[in-house]
Design a protein around this motif. Sequence first.
Motif, PDB file in Angstrom:
ATOM      1  N   THR A  48      17.733  28.348   6.548  1.00  0.00           N
ATOM      2  CA  THR A  48      17.019  28.910   5.521  1.00  0.00           C
ATOM      3  C   THR A  48      17.256  28.163   4.245  1.00  0.00           C
ATOM      4  N   ASP A  49      16.004  28.480   3.295  1.00  0.00           N
ATOM      5  CA  ASP A  49      16.183  28.073   1.918  1.00  0.00           C
ATOM      6  C   ASP A  49      17.544  28.174   1.113  1.00  0.00           C
ATOM      7  N   THR A  50      18.050  29.555   1.581  1.00  0.00           N
ATOM      8  CA  THR A  50      19.196  29.918   0.774  1.00  0.00           C
ATOM      9  C   THR A  50      20.495  28.976   1.300  1.00  0.00           C
ATOM     10  N   GLU A  51      20.469  28.936   2.402  1.00  0.00           N
ATOM     11  CA  GLU A  51      21.557  28.066   2.937  1.00  0.00           C
ATOM     12  C   GLU A  51      21.202  26.681   2.637  1.00  0.00           C
ATOM     13  N   GLU A  53      20.081  25.598  -0.140  1.00  0.00           N
ATOM     14  CA  GLU A  53      20.363  25.612  -1.700  1.00  0.00           C
ATOM     15  C   GLU A  53      21.935  25.792  -1.678  1.00  0.00           C
ATOM     16  N   ALA A  54      22.640  26.459  -1.016  1.00  0.00           N
ATOM     17  CA  ALA A  54      23.931  26.474  -0.743  1.00  0.00           C
ATOM     18  C   ALA A  54      24.649  25.447  -0.456  1.00  0.00           C
TER      19      ALA A  54
END
Length: 655
Positions: A48-51, A53-54
Amino acid sequence: MVFMGDRATLLETGRFVQRRARRAADDIIEAAEVVDAAVDTTTAESETDTETEARHRRAAENGDAASMSVLGALLLRRGDLDGAEPYLRGATAEGDRAAANNLGVLLHQRGYADEAAGWWRVAAVAGSAPAAHALGRHHRERGDEPAAEYWLRQSAEQGHALGAYALADLLEHRSDVGAERWLRAAAEQGHREAAYRLALALERRATETTRAPGRGAEPAAEAARTAGPGAAREGALGASAGAGAGSAAPPDGELAEAEQWFRQAAARGHRRAALHLGAILEKRGDLKEAGRWYLSSAKEGEAKAACALGFLLRDAGDEESAAVWWLRAAQDGDGNAANALGALHAARGEQQTAERWYRAAMDAGDVNGAYNLGLLCAAQDRNQQAEQWYRRAAYAGHREAANALAVLLLQAGDANGAEPWFSKAAEAGSVDAAFNLGILYAGRDDDRSALTWYERAAAAGHTEAALQVGIAGLRDGDEQSAERHLRCAAGGGSAEAAFRLATLLDARRPEPGPPALGAPREEKSECEEWYERAAQQGHRRAQVRVGMLAAARGDVAEAAHWYREAAEAGSRNGAFNLGLLLAREGSEREAALWWTRAARAGHGRAALRLALLAARRGELTEGRRWCARAVELGPAEVAERAARLSEALHQELTA
């Protein structure tokens, strides 16, 4: 002191500026990522986008410059300037040129334009095309065009679409012929505004070529249609593009290329390109596809497209849907749509609503609104108000309003006041005004001036003016000019012109010889065809002449038909000839009825026929009464015969 209303306005203005700046920044950031990002972003498809970015955040915290650059760009696009800045500065310190470009974007958003330009210069020198583009724009905003051109050219030559477009815009501003090359370069890379402007340039050049002496094409500059009780509908482009006007030939050369670029820009969501493409297709007769592009443009908020779509729907018979789109366009400030709504309500008899929309059109800056208000008032015999609205439109340069004002003044007996308005309208290109000036001068017995204006109107296709020029040619013995203009007028639907043309051609025909036994019936001559055209339009003299020609061919049924048509319309010659035909066929009683009608209308020969008929029946007093009528009506030959017959009847009565 700042009032609450002022504070709200300032805040809203500030937010608008920020949104605009952010959109511009997004273009630069996106371009920077595409061109400059050198990080490996290969990840599992399920990430995902969150992953993502992380993952970059962990790598950035461990000192990875590429991840710092990507993470800084992500945060910058999100609007998190505080979060993005340390990562971008860190990556810039490691020599990442994309980060240097994006740091310039961040500083520019914060209002530090000079510092932003410094970082853009660093990135541009390192080969960043987006940074060169941003730096070029910075210099142009400062008024330093040489520096702007240098950096924009650096960006464009590296294949950067935004740089190519900005360079083209700069060169076009200076009227540099090199602008088109860079517009094309940007358009080929998918820049929709470049595609639209390239299409306009190609179309403009093609139409300027076709408008050279000896060739007549209209320019395709965008303009609204006009709609109203007395206003002609025009296409969404300057050239007339009415639905149902017939399919035009497909374009070729530069016009075809222009259409393709309009299509490319429209497919990418450019609403004005979609409007322009719709107008081109409508002019060609491809109404279904034109409607699709108008709809696409209208949905994006283009009021002119909504207005044009309304006209297409109206022409297709869907007046209710047309009104919906006109309403949408009018509410967005399109005066032409407001005029269309006014005309719609006026046709329904809803005068107050029509007036409201015409006023809305006028308030939107459309001078047709004032003109249509004048027409509306004139139709209700509110001549004083009509004059006021006509004057308002005429002073604003509306030529048909000037003509209408002149007609109103002339009807009121103010010929001197009407003349300058007729002249103003005619000089502005009003064909009706030129014709009206001809009538005005003819009324003053100034035939030379009248003919000048008639010729001007006739040259623009005015049917009645062409008739007047043709009549003048006949009067002056110029048959060649007379025939040419009579043909134009007759072709335009003038029954009188068709009759006069037929008469001219008829006079040139040789006298027919005696009919030969077994000879086939002669075909109708051209003059007879023109007589028939006039006769079919109700021209009584033409009907009589067609009847005579039919009788000469032995076609009694057709002759009777046309004589009867003329007689029932009030033609005394038609009634007399119908009587002759009926008498020859043995219907003497009905013949007498038609001769009576002709004689009472002033036909001397018919009166003489009635006198002879009465004499044969032994009605001597009745015969003398008709003889007296025939003597009174003439002509001389008839009067002489009637006098002799009257004397004979008198002797018979007194014998």
